[in-house]
Motif scaffolding. Sequence first.
Motif, mmCIF file in Angstrom:
data_model
loop_
_atom_site.group_PDB
_atom_site.id
_atom_site.type_symbol
_atom_site.label_atom_id
_atom_site.label_comp_id
_atom_site.label_asym_id
_atom_site.label_seq_id
_atom_site.Cartn_x
_atom_site.Cartn_y
_atom_site.Cartn_z
ATOM 1 N N LYS A 165 -11.690 16.350 6.959
ATOM 2 C CA LYS A 165 -12.946 15.768 6.478
ATOM 3 C C LYS A 165 -13.250 14.439 7.166
ATOM 4 N N LYS A 166 -12.204 13.785 7.681
ATOM 5 C CA LYS A 166 -12.384 12.531 8.407
ATOM 6 C C LYS A 166 -12.436 12.753 9.920
ATOM 7 N N GLY A 167 -12.351 14.030 10.313
ATOM 8 C CA GLY A 167 -12.381 14.353 11.734
ATOM 9 C C GLY A 167 -11.092 14.044 12.457
ATOM 10 N N LYS A 168 -9.977 13.943 11.706
ATOM 11 C CA LYS A 168 -8.683 13.577 12.303
ATOM 12 C C LYS A 168 -7.701 14.739 12.369
ATOM 13 N N ALA A 169 -8.168 15.951 12.002
ATOM 14 C CA ALA A 169 -7.326 17.138 12.102
ATOM 15 C C ALA A 169 -8.217 18.325 12.460
ATOM 16 N N SER A 170 -7.601 19.369 13.033
ATOM 17 C CA SER A 170 -8.361 20.539 13.455
ATOM 18 C C SER A 170 -8.055 21.737 12.558
#
Length: 282
Positions: A165-170
């Motif tokens: 949700k924070k764009g730090k995982a795929s």
Amino acid sequence: MGGKNLGKVRQDFVQVKGRRIFINIVGEGEVIIFLHGGPGSNHKFFLPHVLPLSENFKLVLYDQSGCGKSDHLVNNDYSMEDEVETLEMLRQKLKLDKLNLFGESWGTILALLYATTHPDKVNKLFLTAAIGISSNGYKQFPKELLKRMTILDKIKLFIVDKKMKKGKASMKEMLKVIDPYYVYSCDNLQKKDQTPINSVVNNRIGTDISNNYDLIPKVHALSNIPIIVAQGSDDIIKPTKIKELLLDYIPHARLVEIENSGHWTVVEKSSELNRIATEFFQ
């Protein structure tokens, strides 16, 4: 595959609704169109598992919009309706009178959506890893998945979800946690192609399914279409549950339980699935 000639292979891009849709055609004969899951996966999920069917049929595998090699939508306006329209345009481009559809997971929803929209354009429906006739099944799926997960994996999933949700995982990190729960035996994980998931497609169509998927008022449109549902004995939605979520609404459909298989019947029990599909489509 026994060294048999599997027929010629043809890969191409077809222009549909102003975008390029990637198709992979194998074999000759009666056409079967494959609808992949996800939402957001691609046609490679089926390979090489369904290739023996090309000894008797022409297999048409394609990447849905925004998936695999197919073009992405500029405005990310992915929806169930758009995928039904894309499939109808593909039918017209391929000059097919009626479609034989082989749907897997979300692909079973797409197959049912298409069949209730264009019942006169459908010959037969083969559904495996089915979800249901309405959003009820789609909403139950993650609940049933969570019931199976260990406490440790639930924690891992929670952490990955927050990072995403924070764009730090795929999506790949999330799949690493949940994939083992999609199979009966973890030994079978190595048989599956590592098909990436387009998270935008997954989210947009997933939300559309949750909010708008309900074919209960339209089931009468399926009454003249032969339907078979091949469900893994240990699928996240088990055969007894899919009977409630789907078969009870379509009494003429036939349920086949695939023993010792999870959600990925195509991967775990390809020989059995191919045998059933061959008998059904011939």
